[in-house]
Design a protein around this motif. Sequence first.
Motif, short mmCIF file in Angstrom:
data_model
loop_
_atom_site.label_atom_id
_atom_site.label_comp_id
_atom_site.label_asym_id
_atom_site.label_seq_id
_atom_site.Cartn_x
_atom_site.Cartn_y
_atom_site.Cartn_z
N GLY A 11 0.83 -1.30 0.30
CA GLY A 11 0.08 -0.06 -0.04
C GLY A 11 0.77 1.29 0.19
N GLU A 12 1.87 1.26 0.80
CA GLU A 12 2.73 2.47 0.90
C GLU A 12 3.60 2.59 -0.40
N ALA A 29 -3.17 15.72 -4.54
CA ALA A 29 -2.35 14.83 -3.26
C ALA A 29 -3.52 14.38 -2.62
N ALA A 78 2.11 6.81 -6.75
CA ALA A 78 1.10 7.80 -7.10
C ALA A 78 1.77 9.28 -6.87
N LEU A 79 2.39 9.19 -5.84
CA LEU A 79 2.92 10.59 -5.52
C LEU A 79 3.95 11.06 -6.57
N ALA A 125 2.25 1.82 -3.50
CA ALA A 125 1.38 2.25 -4.20
C ALA A 125 1.03 3.73 -4.04
N ARG A 126 1.18 4.21 -2.77
CA ARG A 126 0.92 5.66 -2.44
C ARG A 126 2.15 6.30 -2.98
N LEU A 127 3.29 5.81 -2.78
CA LEU A 127 4.57 6.59 -3.26
C LEU A 127 4.69 6.85 -4.81
#
Length: 136
Positions: A91-92, A136, A98-99, A94-96
Motif C-alpha cells: 500500500g505504501e 494529493a 502515485a505521488l 502504491a501511495r509513493l
Amino acid sequence: MYIGEIARLTGASAKAIRHYESLGLLGRVERAGAYRHYREAELQQVQLIRQAQGLGFRLAELVALLGGRTGEPDWLALAQAMARKRASIAGEVARLQALDLRLQAVSEEILGCLETTPAVLAQCDLTPPARVLSEA
C-alpha cells in the motif's frame, strides 16, 4: 556463553540483549552466579530478533510472536504478521508511486511553461501549481 560473546556473535549490544530478556523475548536465561549464561537457543533467538527488526518489526510486536517464556516462536503467527507487513508495504509503495506520478506531472508542467516564449510564459500559472498539487 556470556553476554559479551553473544553480543559479538549477533551484533546486538549487551544492553539490547538485557532489554530483550526483560521483555521476555529470550525466555528464562540461566545464571552462573551473578552472570547470565546463554545457550545456543538464546543465540538463535537474538539472531531471529535482530533479523525481524531488520524486516521492520518492533520489539513490542515480537513479544507475542517469538515465544518468549515458552521458548518456541509462533511460526504461523510470525508468517501471518509478515504477510500483513507486506500488504502494508504494498500500500505504501502504491501511495509513493502515485505521488511520484503527481510530482512528474507538476515538473513537466513547469518545464513546459519555461520552454515557451516570454509572452506566453506570463500565461503559465506556476505559482503555486496548486491545481496538480492539491490532487494529493
